[in-house]
Scaffold this motif. Structure first.
Motif, PDB file in Angstrom:
ATOM      1  N   UNK A  64       6.024  -1.817 -13.044  1.00  0.00           N
ATOM      2  CA  UNK A  64       6.094  -2.712 -14.252  1.00  0.00           C
ATOM      3  C   UNK A  64       7.497  -3.229 -14.373  1.00  0.00           C
ATOM      4  N   UNK A  65       8.544  -2.706 -13.930  1.00  0.00           N
ATOM      5  CA  UNK A  65       9.689  -3.534 -13.914  1.00  0.00           C
ATOM      6  C   UNK A  65      10.133  -4.699 -13.048  1.00  0.00           C
ATOM      7  N   UNK A  66       9.220  -4.529 -11.934  1.00  0.00           N
ATOM      8  CA  UNK A  66       9.311  -5.678 -10.929  1.00  0.00           C
ATOM      9  C   UNK A  66       7.969  -6.389 -10.705  1.00  0.00           C
ATOM     10  N   UNK A  67       7.415  -6.974 -11.554  1.00  0.00           N
ATOM     11  CA  UNK A  67       5.812  -7.418 -11.170  1.00  0.00           C
ATOM     12  C   UNK A  67       5.636  -8.313 -10.026  1.00  0.00           C
ATOM     13  N   UNK A  68       6.697  -9.213  -9.987  1.00  0.00           N
ATOM     14  CA  UNK A  68       6.778 -10.175  -8.490  1.00  0.00           C
ATOM     15  C   UNK A  68       6.721  -9.445  -7.326  1.00  0.00           C
ATOM     16  N   UNK A  69       7.653  -8.223  -7.232  1.00  0.00           N
ATOM     17  CA  UNK A  69       7.908  -7.447  -5.963  1.00  0.00           C
ATOM     18  C   UNK A  69       6.495  -6.690  -5.685  1.00  0.00           C
ATOM     19  N   UNK A  70       5.900  -6.229  -7.049  1.00  0.00           N
ATOM     20  CA  UNK A  70       4.568  -5.516  -6.767  1.00  0.00           C
ATOM     21  C   UNK A  70       3.488  -6.028  -7.502  1.00  0.00           C
ATOM     22  N   UNK A  71       3.239  -7.395  -6.925  1.00  0.00           N
ATOM     23  CA  UNK A  71       2.299  -8.169  -7.405  1.00  0.00           C
ATOM     24  C   UNK A  71       0.904  -7.915  -7.200  1.00  0.00           C
ATOM     25  N   UNK A  72       0.691  -7.132  -6.077  1.00  0.00           N
ATOM     26  CA  UNK A  72      -0.397  -6.404  -5.550  1.00  0.00           C
ATOM     27  C   UNK A  72       0.154  -5.192  -5.302  1.00  0.00           C
ATOM     28  N   UNK A  73      -0.727  -4.118  -5.776  1.00  0.00           N
ATOM     29  CA  UNK A  73      -0.528  -2.975  -5.445  1.00  0.00           C
ATOM     30  C   UNK A  73      -1.594  -1.906  -5.187  1.00  0.00           C
ATOM     31  N   UNK A  74      -1.657  -1.251  -3.981  1.00  0.00           N
ATOM     32  CA  UNK A  74      -2.505  -0.288  -3.811  1.00  0.00           C
ATOM     33  C   UNK A  74      -1.956   0.970  -3.588  1.00  0.00           C
ATOM     34  N   UNK A  75      -2.895   1.975  -4.366  1.00  0.00           N
ATOM     35  CA  UNK A  75      -2.375   3.317  -4.054  1.00  0.00           C
ATOM     36  C   UNK A  75      -3.769   4.149  -3.824  1.00  0.00           C
ATOM     37  N   UNK A  76      -3.417   4.953  -2.706  1.00  0.00           N
ATOM     38  CA  UNK A  76      -4.223   5.644  -2.118  1.00  0.00           C
ATOM     39  C   UNK A  76      -4.196   7.119  -2.396  1.00  0.00           C
ATOM     40  N   UNK A  77      -5.158   7.719  -2.867  1.00  0.00           N
ATOM     41  CA  UNK A  77      -5.007   9.239  -3.571  1.00  0.00           C
ATOM     42  C   UNK A  77      -5.921  10.108  -2.515  1.00  0.00           C
ATOM     43  N   UNK A  78      -5.589  10.998  -2.127  1.00  0.00           N
ATOM     44  CA  UNK A  78      -6.451  11.753  -1.185  1.00  0.00           C
ATOM     45  C   UNK A  78      -6.743  13.198  -2.073  1.00  0.00           C
ATOM     46  N   UNK A  79      -8.251  13.199  -2.008  1.00  0.00           N
ATOM     47  CA  UNK A  79      -8.946  14.228  -3.013  1.00  0.00           C
ATOM     48  C   UNK A  79      -8.533  15.607  -2.338  1.00  0.00           C
ATOM     49  N   UNK A  80      -8.252  15.634  -1.327  1.00  0.00           N
ATOM     50  CA  UNK A  80      -7.603  16.830  -0.459  1.00  0.00           C
ATOM     51  C   UNK A  80      -6.367  17.510  -1.155  1.00  0.00           C
ATOM     52  N   UNK A  81      -5.742  16.630  -1.847  1.00  0.00           N
ATOM     53  CA  UNK A  81      -4.141  17.154  -2.199  1.00  0.00           C
ATOM     54  C   UNK A  81      -4.535  17.662  -3.736  1.00  0.00           C
ATOM     55  N   UNK A  82      -5.221  18.640  -3.812  1.00  0.00           N
ATOM     56  CA  UNK A  82      -5.269  19.414  -5.219  1.00  0.00           C
ATOM     57  C   UNK A  82      -6.526  18.999  -6.067  1.00  0.00           C
ATOM     58  N   UNK A  83      -6.564  18.968  -7.129  1.00  0.00           N
ATOM     59  CA  UNK A  83      -7.479  18.594  -8.254  1.00  0.00           C
ATOM     60  C   UNK A  83      -7.682  16.970  -8.153  1.00  0.00           C
ATOM     61  N   UNK A  84      -8.590  16.437  -7.650  1.00  0.00           N
ATOM     62  CA  UNK A  84      -8.718  15.037  -7.415  1.00  0.00           C
ATOM     63  C   UNK A  84      -9.013  14.206  -8.941  1.00  0.00           C
ATOM     64  N   UNK A  85      -9.573  14.900  -9.755  1.00  0.00           N
ATOM     65  CA  UNK A  85      -9.906  14.280 -11.175  1.00  0.00           C
ATOM     66  C   UNK A  85      -8.589  14.154 -12.062  1.00  0.00           C
ATOM     67  N   UNK A  86      -7.763  15.291 -11.704  1.00  0.00           N
ATOM     68  CA  UNK A  86      -6.469  15.463 -12.449  1.00  0.00           C
ATOM     69  C   UNK A  86      -5.368  14.605 -12.013  1.00  0.00           C
ATOM     70  N   UNK A  87      -5.409  14.428 -10.613  1.00  0.00           N
ATOM     71  CA  UNK A  87      -4.670  13.397 -10.030  1.00  0.00           C
ATOM     72  C   UNK A  87      -5.031  12.005 -10.254  1.00  0.00           C
ATOM     73  N   UNK A  99       1.010  -1.164  -0.002  1.00  0.00           N
ATOM     74  CA  UNK A  99      -0.083  -0.023   0.138  1.00  0.00           C
ATOM     75  C   UNK A  99       0.830   1.054  -0.106  1.00  0.00           C
ATOM     76  N   UNK A 100       0.635   2.157  -1.080  1.00  0.00           N
ATOM     77  CA  UNK A 100       1.074   3.456  -0.961  1.00  0.00           C
ATOM     78  C   UNK A 100       0.302   4.582  -0.708  1.00  0.00           C
ATOM     79  N   UNK A 101       0.532   5.234   0.191  1.00  0.00           N
ATOM     80  CA  UNK A 101      -0.618   6.438   0.823  1.00  0.00           C
ATOM     81  C   UNK A 101       0.231   7.761   0.728  1.00  0.00           C
ATOM     82  N   UNK A 102      -0.596   8.646   0.158  1.00  0.00           N
ATOM     83  CA  UNK A 102       0.039   9.917   0.257  1.00  0.00           C
ATOM     84  C   UNK A 102       1.346  10.363  -0.653  1.00  0.00           C
ATOM     85  N   UNK A 103       1.303   9.590  -1.603  1.00  0.00           N
ATOM     86  CA  UNK A 103       2.623   9.765  -2.425  1.00  0.00           C
ATOM     87  C   UNK A 103       2.435  11.247  -3.375  1.00  0.00           C
TER      88      UNK A 103
END
Length: 146
Positions: free
Chosen positions: A81-104, A64-68
């Motif tokens: 993409x370059x290490x699909x075994x290491x990142x076989x399952x990846x969750x990215x948390x985007x916070x809408x408070x951090x600027x323009x949500x649809x753009x992010x 899980x990557x949060x607040x990147x």
């Protein structure tokens, strides 16, 4: 004549012949390219449940990557993409408070898709009364530490 355990006539079983001529199934699986990572993007309103969803993802084996910062998302996509075994399952948390949500969200999807990764997007919401209660709860916790 020595007994070798094969059926009458001395013919080796087909599976054994395949294994002997092409290598073991384990060796083939190790040599096969890893599938693209399973990537989910979690976004939504403050109090909508992003933290709970992120914890659930961690519990089932996601990285899980949060607040990147948005500027680093292309680097994360390239790493996944370059290490699909290491990142076989990846969750990215985007916070809408951090600027323009649809753009992010568009930028995150574009960065992933440029590497052949098609993410699944979850936008979390809650009823107004639940959002107000959760907001009040987090503010009380913050005041308790002052």
């Amino acid at each position: 004549m020595a007994s070798h355990g094969w059926p009458r006539g001395g013919a080796r079983p087909r599976a054994m012949l395949t294994s002997m001529t092409t290598g073991s199934d384990d060796a083939q699986a190790a040599a096969a390219p890893a599938p693209m990572p399973l990537v989910v993007i979690i976004s939504g309103l403050s109090g909508g449940g992003k933290t709970a969803a992120a914890k659930l993802c961690e519990d089932v084996g996601f990285t899980v990557v949060d607040n990147l910062p948005g500027e680093l998302l292309p680097n994360l996509a390239a790493m996944a993409a370059s290490d699909p075994r290491r990142f076989a399952r990846l969750a990215i948390v985007l916070d809408v408070r951090a600027g323009d949500a649809s753009r992010a969200l568009a930028a995150t999807r574009a960065a992933l898709e440029s590497h052949g990764i098609r993410p699944t997007v979850f936008y979390l919401e809650a009823r107004d009364d639940v959002l107000v209660r959760r907001f009040s709860e987090t503010r009380q916790i913050g005041r308790a530490h002052v």
